[in-house]
Design a protein around this motif. Sequence first.
Motif: not given
Lengths: 177, 242, 549
Positions: C198-201, C237-240, C244-246, C281-282
């Motif tokens: 989920g690291d949509e960039g 699950i890797y999220v950026r 924050p809401l997600a 993700g950072a």
Amino acid sequence: MSKARIATIWLDGCSGCHMSFLDMDERLIELADKIELVYSPLVDAKEYPENVDVCLCEGAVSNEDDLKKILKVRARTKILVSLGDCAVNSNVPSMRNPFGVEAVCHRAYIENAQLNQQIPKQVIPPLLKNARPIHECVKVDVFVPGCPPSADGIYYVVTELLAGRMPDTASKTRFGA
Amino acid sequence: MNPSAQKTLSVKTLQINGKDVSAREDQTILDVARENGVFIPTLCNLDGLTPVGACRLCLVEVKGSRRLLPACITQVQDNMEVSTNTETLVKYRKMILELLFAERNHVCSVCVSNGHCELQAMAQKLGVDHIRYPYLYPKLAVDASHDRFAVDHNRCILCQRCVRVCDEIEGAHTWDVQGRGTASLVITDLNQPWGTSESCTSCGKCVQVCPTGTLFEKGRASGEMTKREFLPYLTLMREERV
Amino acid sequence: MTPEELHKIAETELEAKQQTQHTLCVCMAAGCVSTHSDKVKESLAQQIEKHGLKETCKVKGVGCMGLCMAGPLVAVEQTGALYQMVAPQDAEEIVKNLGKQPVKRLVCDTTQPFFTRQKKIVLENSGVVDSERIEEYIAAKGYEGLLEALTSMNQAEVVEQVSKSGLRGRGGAGFPTGLKWGTVAKARGERKFVICNGDEGDPGAFMDRSVLESDPHRVLEGMAIGGYAVGASQGYIYVRAEYPLAVKRLKDAIKQAERLGLLGHNIFGTTFSFNIEVRLGAGAFVCGEETALIASVEGKRGQPRPRPPFPAERGLWDCPTLINNVETFANIPPIIRNGGEWFAGIGTEKGKGTKVFALAGAVKNTGLIEVPMGISLREIIFEIGGGIPDGKKFKAVQTGGPSGGCIPEQFLDMQVDYDSLAKVGSIMGSGGMIVMDETSCMVDVAKFFMEFCMTESCGKCVPCRVGTKQMHELLSKITDGTATDENLAMLEELCDVVKNTSLCGLGMTAPNPVVSTLRYFRDEYMAHIHDHRCPAGVCKIGKEQLATV
């Protein structure tokens, strides 16, 4: 057979490449039969002539004067040789580049000057933003890296060119050699 | 060697530049090429360290593969047809070297590793006699805070050999990389002066594996900055002790 | 949790729903929240209270309804009426009119192609269910796919259904999902892992964010089914962190699912156990690349490593790892519920199902859309998107973000699927779609994406690290009007070397925006170089710069 018209010029460099040129020693006499040195810091000609066959160019393009010179040299020369690392990759003169012209002039003319602290505005040609290799300013035909290239290397390049061949410099010299 | 540690490895046959060669299945294309006297240029690779495939100089063409493959990391397969020196590869390698030279301030003439530098030698070997790309001239620091060693970022090609040797061989993991893109920098501990690093054991392995003049011993002239090849011996000893 | 309990939850929820006369659904996804939909929701609740309708009317927060440009959006569940650009002060009027004619001045026409031309699978619950309540998801057939997989299918059957569906990875590369699942299932390893990317960039892309904000349980369910199919008991699950809401909704969703026993030990009384953890993700774009993402989950610097070995064979902590994108996992529950063949019936020969796009740029209706594969670009932009605003002329559409390309007008009637987009020099990508009109300078666009790749390059391999930097310098020279033909030749040469020698997908695809604009808009490059002029008038080519040419 008429002699080849050879020139050398000296831009922003330490003259080490010219010293190395002179280090060809007795081979210079042999070359003298084949070439006519039409312009050089080593001879008296004041104006760079037309129709030069080969010009060995030492030094980086660092100030406005260098730039004018190299443009004129290119226009009047058939084969332009970048001689030595300063010409090829701007070498030591480029070490000022990361700092910017203003800081460099301040260090040289104010901080480290004991007398008459001032940054020259006239007479001394203004520095370009970066000291640059010659090929970034004009087209270069032959690259002879080395700091300085050895006399053997220079002899090889000159004789190959005189024989109408393009020298393979990688076999004779390298960056920093 | 402990016989129980010996594993049965099958043998593969393949072609490198049209020549039939054989290899153990755990060998890479680079291993086999070297055994057979075929030169493949490398900078980040070093025997004894985990290959990372970062410098891209060892890319080779393998028939049937859409992509170029890094020889240092690609394991041999049966009937592979490898070409190591095609026109395209030669062109790409020169371009990669040019990109490296343009990236930082590689002033060979005043570098402590002049004459012992793998980057410099590679340029000569591959016939790179000038750099066509504009130099980027980044402003980079020299950290000489360590008693015995110093790091000059102007010469760094980010091969990560220091990072790997410190982590994998010395076990200190003092070195790592910070930043992204051309702003990447090798750092000690949490980006603090090397001399203040608490994890550094001052073993000097990083200095020995550095391919350029980035890491050097203080007080040495360029003529003295030769490097010792100690890793193959060290890894062999460690393997045999298992 | 037993199957009966699951069904009971659904029934209770549906009953409660029937007792409510009017349900006001307020979009609480990031797009509408940014225009203060939270205040609207509050105000609607107050008005319901004030008018004494508490027993019969409800206000609930839902996920993204798609037409982000018209937010905050409020829908009336029972009638399907949709209100757009609702302000808190409109609440009273809306509440008063419940059960009567909708408030005319606020009505958003739901018969327009933006709504009617879409086909929703991934987004079927978005804007419908309350994304913060698992019960609503369950009432919408949630976790039934997982139930079915665990209780009436073996692992191979699950993989087979996914294979049959023809689903391909929605992260961009389009690798057949069933094949990947089968590979991981077959891989040998004591432990296996499932990772959701989920690291949509991509700039301009917000598909995954919307899915995670609007329907987080769907993704969790997809992952759990994946875990069952490949034999993994742990998922990440890797999220950026920029979402924050997600992240909050995901974490809440995981807790809810654990509480009901839909995640954790012995799910539905079977031997299958599955846990999911969120990893943040950072902010590095490259961590969307699977090997870099895995390194990041391991706590290492997010740098890619050469493949093979692929994660399916050696991934997280060297164990076989199934890694799919958010949207891919979101497609799984309906595939299992309805069967692979049902899914394969949607879309084209080589592109099955639907694709979610984030429609942005010079188009009237910006927002989130889901369309069947094979729809034409023209339909997306001119029908669903409503065309170009202010009577401007269409110039290009950019798909695939910094890895994609710009597609000119002549290909507008082309079908949208993986292969046809690749054929014209772009990629499907994760679903960003940026429309550009005549006021966009294509060189400037290429420069924008190159700058993005340059700053996001991890710095590990030379061609990507330095090549993108050099390309950006050259593009800057072109937009300055100081470039020469040699510079252009060098740019093209760099495109070639960076594409063919970079270590990971970021570098391999970084030249795409340049290559595609050079292919279709070379005249714009030439105008900058030869005439020192920017045809679109975007690049500032000043006299000062020209003096130095």
